[in-house]
Design a protein around this motif. Structure first.
Motif, mmCIF file in Angstrom:
data_model
loop_
_atom_site.group_PDB
_atom_site.id
_atom_site.type_symbol
_atom_site.label_atom_id
_atom_site.label_comp_id
_atom_site.label_asym_id
_atom_site.label_seq_id
_atom_site.Cartn_x
_atom_site.Cartn_y
_atom_site.Cartn_z
ATOM 1 N N MET A 257 12.126 -8.312 -4.190
ATOM 2 C CA MET A 257 11.378 -9.047 -5.192
ATOM 3 C C MET A 257 10.192 -9.738 -4.531
ATOM 4 N N LEU A 258 9.034 -9.595 -5.131
ATOM 5 C CA LEU A 258 7.840 -10.251 -4.597
ATOM 6 C C LEU A 258 7.854 -11.709 -5.012
ATOM 7 N N GLN A 259 7.727 -12.582 -4.016
ATOM 8 C CA GLN A 259 7.834 -13.999 -4.326
ATOM 9 C C GLN A 259 6.608 -14.808 -3.944
ATOM 10 N N GLY A 260 5.734 -14.272 -3.131
ATOM 11 C CA GLY A 260 4.621 -15.086 -2.722
ATOM 12 C C GLY A 260 3.492 -14.303 -2.097
ATOM 13 N N ALA A 261 2.565 -15.067 -1.558
ATOM 14 C CA ALA A 261 1.357 -14.473 -0.997
ATOM 15 C C ALA A 261 1.670 -13.479 0.113
ATOM 16 N N GLN A 262 2.657 -13.783 0.947
ATOM 17 C CA GLN A 262 2.994 -12.877 2.045
ATOM 18 C C GLN A 262 3.434 -11.512 1.506
ATOM 19 N N GLU A 263 4.225 -11.512 0.450
ATOM 20 C CA GLU A 263 4.700 -10.262 -0.133
ATOM 21 C C GLU A 263 3.556 -9.490 -0.796
ATOM 22 N N VAL A 264 2.638 -10.201 -1.439
ATOM 23 C CA VAL A 264 1.494 -9.545 -2.059
ATOM 24 C C VAL A 264 0.629 -8.900 -0.976
ATOM 25 N N ARG A 265 0.410 -9.611 0.112
ATOM 26 C CA ARG A 265 -0.355 -9.041 1.226
ATOM 27 C C ARG A 265 0.361 -7.809 1.802
ATOM 28 N N LYS A 266 1.687 -7.881 1.856
ATOM 29 C CA LYS A 266 2.462 -6.739 2.354
ATOM 30 C C LYS A 266 2.302 -5.545 1.419
ATOM 31 N N MET A 267 2.222 -5.784 0.130
ATOM 32 C CA MET A 267 1.995 -4.688 -0.807
ATOM 33 C C MET A 267 0.634 -4.049 -0.546
ATOM 34 N N TYR A 268 -0.371 -4.855 -0.219
ATOM 35 C CA TYR A 268 -1.674 -4.265 0.104
ATOM 36 C C TYR A 268 -1.566 -3.447 1.397
ATOM 37 N N ASP A 269 -0.823 -3.957 2.373
ATOM 38 C CA ASP A 269 -0.604 -3.191 3.614
ATOM 39 C C ASP A 269 0.051 -1.841 3.305
ATOM 40 N N PHE A 270 0.993 -1.843 2.361
ATOM 41 C CA PHE A 270 1.615 -0.589 1.926
ATOM 42 C C PHE A 270 0.563 0.351 1.353
ATOM 43 N N HIS A 271 -0.316 -0.162 0.538
ATOM 44 C CA HIS A 271 -1.374 0.646 -0.083
ATOM 45 C C HIS A 271 -2.241 1.305 0.992
ATOM 46 N N VAL A 272 -2.617 0.542 2.002
ATOM 47 C CA VAL A 272 -3.424 1.080 3.104
ATOM 48 C C VAL A 272 -2.644 2.179 3.821
ATOM 49 N N TRP A 273 -1.381 1.900 4.120
ATOM 50 C CA TRP A 273 -0.530 2.888 4.796
ATOM 51 C C TRP A 273 -0.405 4.159 3.954
ATOM 52 N N ALA A 274 -0.161 4.015 2.659
ATOM 53 C CA ALA A 274 0.029 5.176 1.788
ATOM 54 C C ALA A 274 -1.250 6.006 1.702
ATOM 55 N N ASN A 275 -2.392 5.339 1.579
ATOM 56 C CA ASN A 275 -3.660 6.084 1.551
ATOM 57 C C ASN A 275 -3.876 6.832 2.862
ATOM 58 N N GLN A 276 -3.626 6.168 3.973
ATOM 59 C CA GLN A 276 -3.818 6.811 5.271
ATOM 60 C C GLN A 276 -2.840 7.971 5.459
ATOM 61 N N THR A 277 -1.609 7.787 5.020
ATOM 62 C CA THR A 277 -0.617 8.856 5.102
ATOM 63 C C THR A 277 -1.079 10.073 4.307
ATOM 64 N N MET A 278 -1.596 9.838 3.115
ATOM 65 C CA MET A 278 -2.083 10.939 2.280
ATOM 66 C C MET A 278 -3.310 11.588 2.912
ATOM 67 N N LEU A 279 -4.248 10.791 3.408
ATOM 68 C CA LEU A 279 -5.452 11.344 4.026
ATOM 69 C C LEU A 279 -5.119 12.169 5.275
ATOM 70 N N THR A 280 -4.160 11.709 6.060
ATOM 71 C CA THR A 280 -3.728 12.456 7.242
ATOM 72 C C THR A 280 -3.155 13.808 6.824
ATOM 73 N N HIS A 281 -2.346 13.804 5.786
ATOM 74 C CA HIS A 281 -1.767 15.048 5.278
ATOM 75 C C HIS A 281 -2.860 15.979 4.755
ATOM 76 N N LEU A 282 -3.803 15.439 4.010
ATOM 77 C CA LEU A 282 -4.881 16.254 3.459
ATOM 78 C C LEU A 282 -5.724 16.881 4.570
ATOM 79 N N ARG A 283 -5.955 16.127 5.634
ATOM 80 C CA ARG A 283 -6.729 16.649 6.762
ATOM 81 C C ARG A 283 -6.044 17.899 7.335
ATOM 82 N N LYS A 284 -4.707 17.866 7.403
ATOM 83 C CA LYS A 284 -3.956 19.025 7.913
ATOM 84 C C LYS A 284 -4.107 20.236 6.998
#
Length: 170
Positions: free
Chosen positions: A1-28
């Motif tokens: 459960m997201l409870q605060g600013a730290q968790e919201v920032r972590k969700m953005y970190d997830f977004h960055v990771w997911a985009n990079q994961t997809m871009l890495t796959h697409l490059r292959k």
């Protein structure tokens, strides 16, 4: 459960990771697959990835004080340029945007601070920075799902970019 600013920032970190994961796959898979036309939500994977980038940039602009009308006008101008970028170029652009986004987030003490959004399609609403960040993450997840379906339609596997996988990735 997201409870605060730290968790919201972590969700953005997830977004960055997911985009990079997809871009890495697409490059292959290669530039040809990235540009291959399909009958889908977007004509090409390149357009889908450009759309995620452009919308992310627009939300950052709005969080930084630009009106939604201005951000949307800027995105219409930016779209053809971003769609024309190679995978390598868009990957660099995504990394630079993530750096700008994370610098903005570090500068914000109160992610509960609200901004008045005047959405031409939905009306005026007070929206917190935290809600806007979660919108960015949700929007990216939705369209990475489109990319997955497009790749499948072309006969290629995608890559998992689920939040639960992110827990173990870093």
């Amino acid at each position: 459960m997201l409870q605060g600013a730290q968790e919201v920032r972590k969700m953005y970190d997830f977004h960055v990771w997911a985009n990079q994961t997809m871009l890495t796959h697409l490059r292959k898979l290669g530039e040809d697959i990235y540009r291959q036309e399909v009958q889908s939500v977007f004509r090409t994977v390149a357009q889908a990835m450009a759309h995620i980038y452009i919308v992310d940039a627009g939300w950052l602009d709005m969080m930084s004080g630009k009106s939604m009308h201005e951000a949307m006008a800027d995105s219409r101008v930016l779209t053809p340029e971003v769609e024309s970028k190679t995978m390598q170029e868009i990957e660099v652009m995504y990394a630079e945007l993530a750096d700008r986004f994370q610098a903005f987030l570090r500068s914000q003490e109160d992610l509960g601070r609200t901004i008045v959004l005047d959405n031409p399609y939905a009306g005026v609403r007070d929206t917190s920075l935290a809600e806007m960040i979660l919108q960015v993450v949700n929007h990216g997840t939705y369209h990475r799902g489109n990319v997955t379906a497009m790749l499948r339609q072309m006969g290629h596997a995608s890559v998992m970019t689920e939040y639960a996988l992110f827990w173990y990735a870093g």
